[in-house]
Motif scaffolding. Structure first.
Motif, short mmCIF file in Angstrom:
data_model
loop_
_atom_site.label_atom_id
_atom_site.label_comp_id
_atom_site.label_asym_id
_atom_site.label_seq_id
_atom_site.Cartn_x
_atom_site.Cartn_y
_atom_site.Cartn_z
N CYS A 54 0.83 -1.20 0.00
CA CYS A 54 0.00 0.00 0.00
C CYS A 54 0.86 1.25 0.00
N VAL A 55 0.52 2.21 -0.82
CA VAL A 55 1.31 3.45 -0.88
C VAL A 55 0.49 4.67 -0.49
N ALA A 56 -0.68 4.44 0.12
CA ALA A 56 -1.50 5.56 0.56
C ALA A 56 -1.01 6.07 1.91
N ALA A 57 -1.39 7.30 2.24
CA ALA A 57 -1.07 7.88 3.54
C ALA A 57 -2.09 7.36 4.55
N THR A 58 -1.69 6.45 5.42
CA THR A 58 -2.61 5.83 6.36
C THR A 58 -2.84 6.71 7.58
N LEU A 59 -3.90 6.38 8.33
CA LEU A 59 -4.18 7.11 9.56
C LEU A 59 -3.05 6.93 10.57
N THR A 60 -2.41 5.77 10.59
CA THR A 60 -1.30 5.54 11.50
C THR A 60 -0.17 6.53 11.22
N ALA A 61 0.11 6.77 9.95
CA ALA A 61 1.14 7.74 9.59
C ALA A 61 0.72 9.16 9.98
N ARG A 62 -0.54 9.49 9.75
CA ARG A 62 -1.01 10.83 10.10
C ARG A 62 -1.03 11.03 11.62
N PHE A 63 -1.32 9.96 12.36
CA PHE A 63 -1.24 10.03 13.82
C PHE A 63 0.19 10.35 14.25
N CYS A 64 1.15 9.66 13.66
CA CYS A 64 2.55 9.91 13.99
C CYS A 64 2.94 11.34 13.65
N GLU A 65 2.53 11.82 12.50
CA GLU A 65 2.84 13.18 12.08
C GLU A 65 2.27 14.20 13.07
N SER A 66 1.04 13.96 13.51
CA SER A 66 0.37 14.90 14.41
C SER A 66 0.93 14.87 15.82
N ASN A 67 1.59 13.77 16.19
CA ASN A 67 2.05 13.61 17.57
C ASN A 67 3.58 13.65 17.72
N GLY A 68 4.28 13.96 16.64
CA GLY A 68 5.73 14.08 16.72
C GLY A 68 6.46 12.76 16.86
N VAL A 69 5.84 11.68 16.36
CA VAL A 69 6.45 10.36 16.41
C VAL A 69 7.14 10.09 15.07
N ASP A 70 8.39 9.65 15.10
CA ASP A 70 9.09 9.32 13.85
C ASP A 70 8.42 8.15 13.16
N TYR A 71 8.33 8.22 11.84
CA TYR A 71 7.62 7.16 11.11
C TYR A 71 8.17 7.03 9.70
N VAL A 72 8.01 5.83 9.15
CA VAL A 72 8.28 5.54 7.74
C VAL A 72 7.12 4.67 7.28
N HIS A 73 6.13 5.28 6.64
CA HIS A 73 4.93 4.51 6.29
C HIS A 73 5.05 3.82 4.94
N ILE A 74 6.04 4.20 4.15
CA ILE A 74 6.33 3.49 2.90
C ILE A 74 7.81 3.15 2.92
N GLY A 75 8.10 1.89 3.20
CA GLY A 75 9.49 1.47 3.33
C GLY A 75 10.17 1.27 2.00
N PRO A 76 11.39 0.75 2.04
CA PRO A 76 12.18 0.62 0.81
C PRO A 76 11.69 -0.45 -0.15
N VAL A 77 10.86 -1.40 0.32
CA VAL A 77 10.37 -2.47 -0.55
C VAL A 77 8.86 -2.32 -0.71
N VAL A 78 8.43 -2.07 -1.93
CA VAL A 78 7.01 -1.98 -2.26
C VAL A 78 6.67 -3.07 -3.26
N PHE A 79 5.75 -3.93 -2.88
CA PHE A 79 5.34 -5.01 -3.77
C PHE A 79 4.29 -4.49 -4.76
N TYR A 80 4.76 -3.65 -5.68
CA TYR A 80 3.83 -3.12 -6.67
C TYR A 80 3.55 -4.17 -7.73
N ARG A 81 2.59 -3.90 -8.57
CA ARG A 81 2.18 -4.88 -9.57
C ARG A 81 3.35 -5.19 -10.51
#
Length: 384
Positions: A59-86
């Motif tokens: 998944c490459v969408a901006a998830t709520l978990t990522a937005r929660f981290c952004e809003s609360n000052g928590v470091d995050y990487v919601h799209i890692g180096p490996v994406v299983f795209y089609r």
């Protein structure tokens, strides 16, 4: 005496790593990850103490978990180096994207980077446990390299829930990865109707609605009934793993469904490896987070999760150390070129094995003393 894995991870460095896996796709892994992060903050962790990463994803969408981290000052990487795209797996089998070790190495380095200076890192798994195994980069491969413990998100019911947990746990345990326990998600509340499954007898089903009309059968799947039998099974058969919670289904979280079913892509959105940022939460999303936080406060034992993840650190370090030595054995020239890494891996593995043996010995002695104390008390009661 810390040692370093082949990817440079400091073993015994104090950062606890928990990989959240699921028995299937769309079971609520990201929502459970969100609940754990929020609960850590509620438990007194600073936003700078924790981090979130999804090292491999579909998944490459901006998830709520990522937005929660952004809003609360928590470091995050919601799209890692490996994406299983089609088309990714076919390209890999055609010789593109390097080796399996290259893919897992990228994920491990991303986890290492976000873990720097942290006390607790939540690693969001992808799909069900073996997703990515075709390219040698499944959640189990990542957990081994990163020294993570595993929490499995289970389903509703009893038989199917436990059987699915056992299947998933066996996949990780076959690699020696510590599975600390489970959170069972989306259970029915008392008396709620259940939808029919194809394998259920037709005589028990309403012919039109396919909903069981008998309250007695529906009650069997209520959270209260399921809790009793799931916990009874774990106490008998998996006493060293925890049932940390059973979470009821909530209509108020229906808006999170797209988080688990977001669209696929045909390329990696961040090929240069830059940190992608997302926007903060909307008011509706804040309300959803508050509901998740409330569910965790009521139904999940976050303190036991923290304690058990820490208690199994030595086990996961041993798994990582063994992997490092196997990698060096498979590439002896690299061991000769970097003798320091080889010695560090050996020292670290020896140290962690010693700590494991010492810990088990202390636990055995305590158990024997407690047993003798109970016997003594029983004898004194009988003689008096």
């Amino acid at each position: 005496l810390p040692s370093r894995s082949s990817e440079g991870r400091t073993m015994g460095g104090g950062c606890q790593r928990l990989l959240v896996a699921g028995d299937r796709s769309h079971c609520g892994k990201s929502t459970i990850s969100l609940g754990i992060l929020a609960s850590l903050l509620d438990a007194g962790y600073s936003p700078k103490d924790i981090a979130y990463i999804k090292p491999s994803t579909q998944c490459v969408a901006a998830t709520l978990t990522a937005r929660f981290c952004e809003s609360n000052g928590v470091d995050y990487v919601h799209i890692g180096p490996v994406v299983f795209y089609r088309g990714f797996t076919r390209q890999f089998l055609d010789g593109e994207h390097g080796t399996s070790d290259d893919l897992v190495g990228k994920c491990a380095r991303a986890v290492d980077k976000v873990s720097a200076g942290k006390r607790f890192v939540v690693i969001d798994g992808v799909g069900y446990p073996s997703v990515g195994s075709i390219v040698g980069c499944s959640s189990a491969d990542i957990a081994v390299r990163c020294g993570a413990r595993v929490l499995i998100v289970g389903k509703q019911g009893v038989g199917d829930a436990v059987d699915s947990f056992n299947l998933c746990a066996a996949y990780f345990e076959s690699r020696g990865i510590p599975v600390v326990g489970a959170i069972f998600n989306k259970l029915a509340t008392k008396g709620a109707p259940i939808r029919a499954r194809p394998c259920e007898p037709v005589a028990l089903l309403h012919p039109l609605t396919e909903v069981c009309p008998r309250p007695s059968l529906a009650g069997l799947y209520s959270i209260d009934k399921c809790s009793v039998y799931i916990k009874r099974y774990f106490a008998r058969n998996r006493p060293h793993q925890g049932v940390y919670g059973l979470i009821p289904a909530q209509d108020g979280l229906a808006s999170l469904a797209p988080e688990e079913t977001c669209g696929f892509t045909f390329k990696h959105p961040d090929p240069e490896g830059l940190v992608l940022r997302v926007e903060g939460m909307s008011e509706d999303e804040r309300a959803a987070v508050d509901l998740v936080r409330e569910l965790f406060q009521t139904h999940v034992d976050i303190r036991s999760i923290i304690d058990d993840v820490k208690a199994r650190e030595v086990d996961s370090n041993i798994v990582t150390g063994v992997h490092a030595l196997r990698a060096l054995a498979a590439r002896p020239l690299s061991a000769l070129r970097a003798p320091g890494s080889t010695i560090a891996a050996l020292v670290g593995l020896t140290w962690n094995l010693s700590m494991l043996i010492l810990g088990r010995s202390v636990a055995f002695i305590r158990s024997r003393l407690a047993s003798q104390e109970r016997t003594l008390h029983s004898t004194l009661r009988q003689t008096s």
